[in-house]
Scaffold this active site. Structure first.
Site, PDB file in Angstrom:
ATOM      1  CB  SER A  23      -0.910   0.007   1.225  1.00  0.00           C
ATOM      2  OG  SER A  23      -0.133   0.139   2.404  1.00  0.00           O
ATOM      3  CB  VAL A  26       5.508   1.664   8.152  1.00  0.00           C
ATOM      4  CG1 VAL A  26       4.313   1.551   9.092  1.00  0.00           C
ATOM      5  CG2 VAL A  26       6.764   1.064   8.788  1.00  0.00           C
ATOM      6  CB  SER A  28       2.270  -3.355   2.838  1.00  0.00           C
ATOM      7  OG  SER A  28       2.367  -2.003   2.440  1.00  0.00           O
ATOM      8  CB  CYS A 115     -11.724  -2.326   0.341  1.00  0.00           C
ATOM      9  SG  CYS A 115     -10.278  -2.051  -0.713  1.00  0.00           S
ATOM     10  CB  CYS A 211      -8.708   5.359   0.523  1.00  0.00           C
ATOM     11  SG  CYS A 211      -9.850   4.245  -0.332  1.00  0.00           S
TER      12      CYS A 211
END
Length: 371
Positions: A23, A26, A28, A115, A211
């Site tokens: 994404s 930190v 991922s 999502c 988002c």
């Protein structure tokens, strides 16, 4: 017999292809670095889910344009292949449209669950399979335990970061393919690993906003995609008396106290939203108390029905506590009896089931709150 590698696959890491969902944050990024350092064949994939604009480009949101650049920089540093998948249409159909419909129906939706269910763990899952990957690896703070080719999900050990609530809609096939390396780490430990690996995102703030919702302004998003879809209506008290006028039910959620638009000598809370009448019902805090919940669209991910004979707990909001409960399942519906009172339970939110065992709190599944 070939020894299992660190992610439970009977292959040498160099012969194991893992897809890391990156994404740009930190978590991922650290996972991608961990996999690379352990010798796995890593491909990082970042999803572009919506078209950035001045209004939506925010450092508090995930998957924004800056995040994609951050993911690419990390991938370049790690010398791993990086792909960007353009899923704007899939995201709108599977997440944004559902979010808008839910709000217009007087519910309080959780787009992150949708999502995960649609774009991330269906479309990305299929892409990983197409690439002949051995696993899809993410930076979620949940634990998975595999025994006899069956994987179960548990709460992450960092209870302040645990994301199992958002993953209750995962299928068993998806769960068997997914890996969650951060489930046994605290967030601070993840950041320390990122610093040790000199990742540029080590101190990047966590995403907080939904988002595609700039600054929490749901109304502007709904107006953008569904112009003129909401209107003024009555605010009533518990006696059915009209005590005010609202500007649209999408501006309200169950349990809301501030910004209601009416006042009383005692605090008032949103108790009920009646979409078909375009009405908001307000009352005292005690009117928010519930011990019974009706659920729809269940998703059960445990294969062991004996789990439901154990002491059961439910969670009715992402930041909520675990509440002891009794659960009566009827096909894809369920009636949940809470053994402790809870306030502000909102239709549209998820109710997730847990059972405690020697490994921790196991996720059994869950459903969507109807009433």
């Amino acid at each position: 017999m070939t020894k299992l590698n660190s992610i439970g696959i009977a292959k040498d890491p160099k012969d194991t292809l893992v897809i890391v969902a990156m994404s740009g944050g930190v978590d991922s990024s650290t996972v991608a670095a961990m996999m690379k350092n352990e010798g796995y064949n890593v491909i990082g994939i970042t999803l572009k889910l919506y078209n950035d604009s001045k209004e939506t480009a925010s450092s508090k949101q995930c998957c924004a344009g800056q995040d994609i650049m951050d993911a690419k920089r990390v991938a370049d540093k790690l010398k791993i292949e990086h792909k960007i998948l353009y899923y704007q249409n899939k995201f709108k159909e599977g997440v944004i449209d559902n979010f808008i419909d839910s709000y217009l129906n007087g519910e309080t939706p959780i787009p992150c669950v949708q999502c995960n269910k649609t774009v991330k763990f269906t479309d990305l899952f299929e892409e990983a399979k197409r690439l002949n990957a051995d696993a899809l690896v993410t930076g979620h703070y949940v634990k998975s335990i595999t025994e006899k080719d069956n994987t179960d999900m548990y709460r992450g050990i960092d209870l302040n970061r645990d994301q199992s609530y958002f993953l209750f809609n995962t299928t068993k096939d998806q769960l068997n393919f997914l890996r969650f390396p951060l489930g046994n780490l605290l967030k601070d430990e993840t950041r320390n690993i990122a610093r040790e690996l000199d990742l540029n995102v080590a101190d990047k703030p966590d995403s907080q906003d939904i988002c595609f919702v700039p600054n929490g302004d749901y109304a502007s998003v709904i107006e953008k995609f569904r112009p003129n879809s909401f209107s003024k209506g009555n605010i009533k008290n518990m006696n059915g008396e009209v005590i005010g006028v609202h500007d649209g039910i999408i501006n309200y959620t169950i349990g809301q106290r501030k910004g209601i638009g009416v006042s009383d000598k005692n605090p008032l809370y949103v108790v009920k939203i009646i979409a078909d009448k375009n009405e908001i019902i307000v009352g005292a805090k005690e009117h928010l108390v519930k011990t019974k919940i009706n659920l729809k669209d269940l998703n059960i991910i445990t294969n062991d029905q004996n789990d439901f004979k154990n002491e059961l707990f439910v969670k009715v909001r992402s930041t909520g506590r675990l509440i002891k409960a009794k659960i009566d399942i009827n096909d894809t519906n369920a009636n949940v009896n809470l053994l402790e009172e809870e306030h502000g339970i909102a239709p549209g939110q998820a109710c997730v089931f847990y059972a405690k065992n020697n490994n921790g709190y196991k996720v059994l599944g869950g459903g969507w709150i109807k009433s």
